[in-house]
Design a protein around this motif. Structure first.
Motif, PDB file in Angstrom:
ATOM      1  N   MET A   3      -1.961 -11.394 -15.945  1.00  0.00           N
ATOM      2  CA  MET A   3      -3.256 -11.707 -16.523  1.00  0.00           C
ATOM      3  C   MET A   3      -4.350 -11.471 -15.474  1.00  0.00           C
ATOM      4  N   ASP A  20       0.831  -6.132 -19.192  1.00  0.00           N
ATOM      5  CA  ASP A  20       1.873  -7.164 -19.065  1.00  0.00           C
ATOM      6  C   ASP A  20       3.079  -6.966 -19.976  1.00  0.00           C
ATOM      7  N   HIS A  78       1.995  -1.470 -13.526  1.00  0.00           N
ATOM      8  CA  HIS A  78       1.371  -2.795 -13.350  1.00  0.00           C
ATOM      9  C   HIS A  78       2.255  -3.654 -12.433  1.00  0.00           C
ATOM     10  N   HIS A 134       4.706  -8.200 -11.450  1.00  0.00           N
ATOM     11  CA  HIS A 134       3.365  -8.725 -11.683  1.00  0.00           C
ATOM     12  C   HIS A 134       2.844  -9.483 -10.457  1.00  0.00           C
TER      13      HIS A 134
HETATM   14 ZN    ZN Z   1      -1.272  -8.397 -15.782  1.00  0.00          ZN
END
Ligand code: ZN
Length: 210
Positions: free
Chosen positions: A1, A34, A84, A88
């Protein structure tokens, strides 16, 4: 996020980072971070298809390894896949070597897919100058100028939609999340937002066309 707003200092600290595309055309660039996630990614793909829209999915490598069939569906839909990181990672809390190794691990997980492009979005929008200088050799690093904040639990879909409508401009790069946590908000906001884009004559393209 990611962070709720574009980290403004990054705009002068990191001059090569992409925040937004060409403001003269009719393209915007929807991005989904995500995932992949079985329910959320499937919902997003259906919604994009219903509007003939293309998007970019910044996948977390661990999720990509769990759901390879979703990566195939992303490719079949004409979308792009970007990196990404594998786990994370927050760049501010991760040593350079570990960050680069994790990013490379993610690249290896995604690269066999024909939709993969050398696009990188740092989780949380947090990347150090040293990390950026290394990764820019290999990737186009993409942040955003509009974020849906679809992960917030303290507001309603209507407020989220109004914010998106107010902030979207020609060439905007917009962040959503195809995660289980954000799916309830996505269900309420994404179809209406796609209608809005259409009514403004805006078309979502994948970031390889930026
Ligand atoms: Zn993310």
């Amino acid at each position: 996020m990611p962070l709720p707003r574009t980290p403004i200092p990054a705009q002068w600290l990191f001059p090569g980072i992409i925040f937004r595309g060409d403001a003269r055309g009719n393209a915007v660039y929807l991005t989904f971070d995500d995932g992949p996630d079985p329910q959320a990614t499937a919902f997003v793909l259906q919604t994009l298809a219903a509007h003939n829209a293309e998007a970019t999915f910044f996948a977390v490598g661990e999720n990509a390894q769990k759901y390879p069939q979703l990566l195939e569906q992303i490719a079949a839909g004409g979308h792009c896949l970007g990196n990404h990181t594998m786990k994370h990672l927050n760049g501010f809390h991760t040593p350079l070597r570990q960050y680069l190794a994790d990013t490379e691990h993610c690249r290896l997980a995604l690269a066999p897919n024909p939709a993969y492009r050398p696009l990188f979005r740092p989780p949380y929008g947090r990347i150090t100058p040293a990390q950026y200088l290394r990764l820019r050799r290999q990737y186009r690093v993409v942040l955003w100028d509009v974020i849906a904040e679809d992960y917030r639990t303290d507001w309603h879909a209507e407020a989220c939609l109004q914010k998106l409508k107010k902030q979207t401009r020609r060439g905007s790069v917009i962040v959503f999340h195809d995660s289980a946590r954000c799916l309830p908000m996505l269900r309420q906001v994404l179809p209406a937002y796609m209608e809005f884009l259409g009514s403004c004559g805006l078309q979502s393209k994948s970031l390889d066309q930026i």
